[in-house]
Design a protein around this motif. Structure first.
Motif, short mmCIF file in Angstrom:
data_model
loop_
_atom_site.label_atom_id
_atom_site.label_comp_id
_atom_site.label_asym_id
_atom_site.label_seq_id
_atom_site.Cartn_x
_atom_site.Cartn_y
_atom_site.Cartn_z
N LEU A 27 10.95 -36.69 53.38
CA LEU A 27 9.93 -35.64 53.40
C LEU A 27 10.21 -34.80 54.63
O LEU A 27 10.15 -35.30 55.75
CB LEU A 27 8.54 -36.26 53.47
CG LEU A 27 7.36 -35.29 53.32
CD1 LEU A 27 7.19 -34.87 51.85
CD2 LEU A 27 6.07 -35.91 53.82
N LEU A 28 10.58 -33.54 54.44
CA LEU A 28 10.98 -32.69 55.55
C LEU A 28 9.83 -31.78 55.96
O LEU A 28 8.82 -31.69 55.27
CB LEU A 28 12.21 -31.87 55.16
CG LEU A 28 13.44 -32.72 54.77
CD1 LEU A 28 14.57 -31.84 54.25
CD2 LEU A 28 13.91 -33.55 55.96
N ALA A 29 10.03 -31.05 57.07
CA ALA A 29 8.97 -30.17 57.57
C ALA A 29 9.28 -28.71 57.24
O ALA A 29 10.44 -28.31 57.20
CB ALA A 29 8.81 -30.34 59.07
N ALA A 44 4.91 -24.57 49.82
CA ALA A 44 4.42 -24.87 51.16
C ALA A 44 4.97 -26.22 51.62
O ALA A 44 5.59 -26.96 50.84
CB ALA A 44 2.90 -24.92 51.16
N ASP A 45 4.73 -26.54 52.88
CA ASP A 45 5.06 -27.85 53.43
C ASP A 45 3.95 -28.83 53.04
O ASP A 45 2.83 -28.75 53.54
CB ASP A 45 5.16 -27.73 54.96
CG ASP A 45 5.46 -29.06 55.63
OD1 ASP A 45 5.43 -30.10 54.94
OD2 ASP A 45 5.72 -29.05 56.85
N GLY A 46 4.31 -29.76 52.15
CA GLY A 46 3.33 -30.70 51.62
C GLY A 46 2.82 -31.74 52.63
O GLY A 46 1.90 -32.49 52.31
N ASN A 47 3.40 -31.77 53.83
CA ASN A 47 2.85 -32.64 54.87
C ASN A 47 1.38 -32.30 55.14
O ASN A 47 0.63 -33.15 55.62
CB ASN A 47 3.62 -32.48 56.19
CG ASN A 47 4.87 -33.33 56.20
OD1 ASN A 47 4.80 -34.55 56.26
ND2 ASN A 47 6.03 -32.67 56.13
N GLY A 50 10.26 -30.73 43.00
CA GLY A 50 11.67 -30.89 42.64
C GLY A 50 11.98 -30.23 41.31
O GLY A 50 11.68 -29.05 41.10
N SER A 51 12.54 -30.98 40.38
CA SER A 51 12.89 -30.45 39.06
C SER A 51 11.65 -30.21 38.20
O SER A 51 11.70 -29.50 37.20
CB SER A 51 13.77 -31.45 38.32
OG SER A 51 13.01 -32.60 37.99
N GLY A 52 10.54 -30.88 38.55
CA GLY A 52 9.32 -30.77 37.75
C GLY A 52 9.20 -31.88 36.71
O GLY A 52 8.23 -31.92 35.96
N VAL A 77 3.02 -29.32 45.05
CA VAL A 77 3.50 -28.62 46.24
C VAL A 77 5.00 -28.87 46.44
O VAL A 77 5.44 -30.02 46.37
CB VAL A 77 2.75 -29.10 47.51
CG1 VAL A 77 3.16 -28.27 48.73
CG2 VAL A 77 1.24 -29.04 47.31
N GLU A 78 5.77 -27.79 46.67
CA GLU A 78 7.22 -27.92 46.90
C GLU A 78 7.63 -26.99 48.04
O GLU A 78 7.16 -25.87 48.13
CB GLU A 78 7.98 -27.58 45.62
CG GLU A 78 9.50 -27.44 45.75
CD GLU A 78 10.19 -28.68 46.28
OE1 GLU A 78 10.01 -29.76 45.69
OE2 GLU A 78 10.91 -28.58 47.30
N ARG A 79 8.54 -27.46 48.89
CA ARG A 79 8.94 -26.65 50.05
C ARG A 79 10.14 -25.74 49.76
O ARG A 79 10.41 -24.82 50.49
CB ARG A 79 9.22 -27.53 51.27
CG ARG A 79 10.43 -28.41 51.16
CD ARG A 79 10.59 -29.29 52.38
NE ARG A 79 11.11 -28.58 53.54
CZ ARG A 79 12.41 -28.37 53.76
NH1 ARG A 79 13.33 -28.77 52.91
NH2 ARG A 79 12.79 -27.75 54.86
N VAL A 99 3.51 -38.70 46.12
CA VAL A 99 4.50 -38.06 46.98
C VAL A 99 5.88 -38.55 46.57
O VAL A 99 6.10 -39.76 46.44
CB VAL A 99 4.22 -38.38 48.48
CG1 VAL A 99 5.20 -37.64 49.38
CG2 VAL A 99 2.78 -38.01 48.84
N THR A 100 6.83 -37.62 46.36
CA THR A 100 8.15 -38.03 45.86
C THR A 100 9.27 -37.78 46.87
O THR A 100 10.42 -37.60 46.50
CB THR A 100 8.48 -37.38 44.51
OG1 THR A 100 8.59 -35.97 44.69
CG2 THR A 100 7.41 -37.65 43.48
N ALA A 101 8.92 -37.75 48.16
CA ALA A 101 9.90 -37.72 49.24
C ALA A 101 9.31 -38.60 50.34
O ALA A 101 8.08 -38.71 50.45
CB ALA A 101 10.13 -36.30 49.73
N GLN A 104 18.81 -32.41 46.66
CA GLN A 104 17.66 -33.17 46.19
C GLN A 104 18.03 -33.92 44.91
O GLN A 104 19.04 -33.61 44.27
CB GLN A 104 16.47 -32.25 45.93
CG GLN A 104 16.09 -31.41 47.14
CD GLN A 104 15.77 -32.28 48.35
OE1 GLN A 104 15.09 -33.30 48.24
NE2 GLN A 104 16.26 -31.88 49.52
N THR A 105 17.21 -34.92 44.56
CA THR A 105 17.50 -35.68 43.34
C THR A 105 16.25 -35.89 42.50
O THR A 105 15.15 -35.99 43.03
CB THR A 105 18.06 -37.09 43.65
OG1 THR A 105 17.18 -37.72 44.58
CG2 THR A 105 19.45 -37.03 44.22
N LEU A 106 16.47 -35.92 41.20
CA LEU A 106 15.42 -36.30 40.26
C LEU A 106 15.41 -37.83 40.25
O LEU A 106 16.44 -38.44 40.00
CB LEU A 106 15.82 -35.76 38.88
CG LEU A 106 14.77 -35.52 37.81
CD1 LEU A 106 15.41 -35.00 36.55
CD2 LEU A 106 13.89 -36.69 37.55
#
Ligand code: SAH
Length: 223
Positions: free
Chosen positions: A216-218, A144-147, A99-101, A117-119, A161-163, A69-71
């Protein structure tokens, strides 16, 4: 001061002067929202990356945070926050992709409350601890899954949303308050930053600019 205190305060390439140069650059790139610029000025970005990368934390560039992942680059963080605030002050804001916050920290300084929310569990734990260290307290976290958003606390005045999904998840639209704003990168090979504004049952879409985000993954994972 011991190493930890010095490190937190920032020395050399993480000093306040280096940070001021980043602000000048963001201004040159068109960021004008003073709340956003002030939040970036105050926030020690070097604490959100590995110590080995700290000297690059105030360059306007994306940085790796582990787990593939990336900031995001500061310009993108600033731009997305500015777009979100475009309609005026915000109370409840959901963020997908802690992510990093770092983006969470910027957001938390310009809105009342953040629901993030972060997976990937370890990323979330690390973000929590950095935000605690720098005294940011108006954020709650969900692994959780943010989807699927975070329906319990919705509807939200804004969602960030950052993905990037291939298409905007319906659940996120459903959890947007009337008049609410969603800022999200969309697309697979070519991505665009989108601003969606809800007006009753209508969603007004605006394409902002080309961007590059991780997908954005599941599903949520523990490591
Ligand atoms: N905003 C972050 C960086 C984002 S990288 C920062 O400032 O550091 C994208 C983040 O989105 C990653 O942490 C990734 O794990 C997360 N992510 C991807 N798909 C997700 C999903 N379905 N639900 C929640 N988080 C997701």
């Amino acid at each position: 001061m011991g190493h930890d205190d010095l490190y937190r305060a920032g020395i050399g390439m993480t000093s306040q002067r280096t940070r001021e140069r980043l602000l000048e650059r963001l201004f040159e790139e068109g960021i004008r929202n003073l709340h956003v610029l002030e939040a970036i000025r105050r926030t020690p970005r070097h604490l959100f990356v590995d110590e080995a990368l700290a000297h690059r934390a105030y360059e306007d560039t994306a940085l790796p945070i582990g787990h593939n992942q990336t900031l995001s680059q500061p310009y993108i963080v600033a731009r997305m926050t500015e777009l979100l605030l475009g309609g005026g002050p915000l109370d409840k804001v959901m963020e997908v992709g802690t992510g990093s916050g770092y983006q969470t920290a910027i957001l938390a300084q310009v809105v009342e409350r953040v629901f993030s929310v972060e997976r990937i569990y370890p990323l979330q734990e690390r973000a929590k601890s950095v935000l605690r260290d720098i005294n940011i307290r108006n954020v709650v976290f969900r692994h959780a899954d943010g989807n699927w958003g975070w329906p319990q606390y919705g509807p939200y005045d804004a969602i960030l949303v950052t993905a990037a999904p291939a298409e905007i998840p319906r659940e996120l639209l459903a959890q947007l308050a009337d008049g609410g704003r969603l800022v999200i990168p969309v697309g697979e090979h070519e991505q665009h930053l989108m601003l969606v504004v809800r007006q009753g049952d209508e969603f007004i879409h605006q394409q902002v600019e080309p961007v590059r985000f991780v997908p954005l993954l599941a599903g949520a994972i523990h490591s």
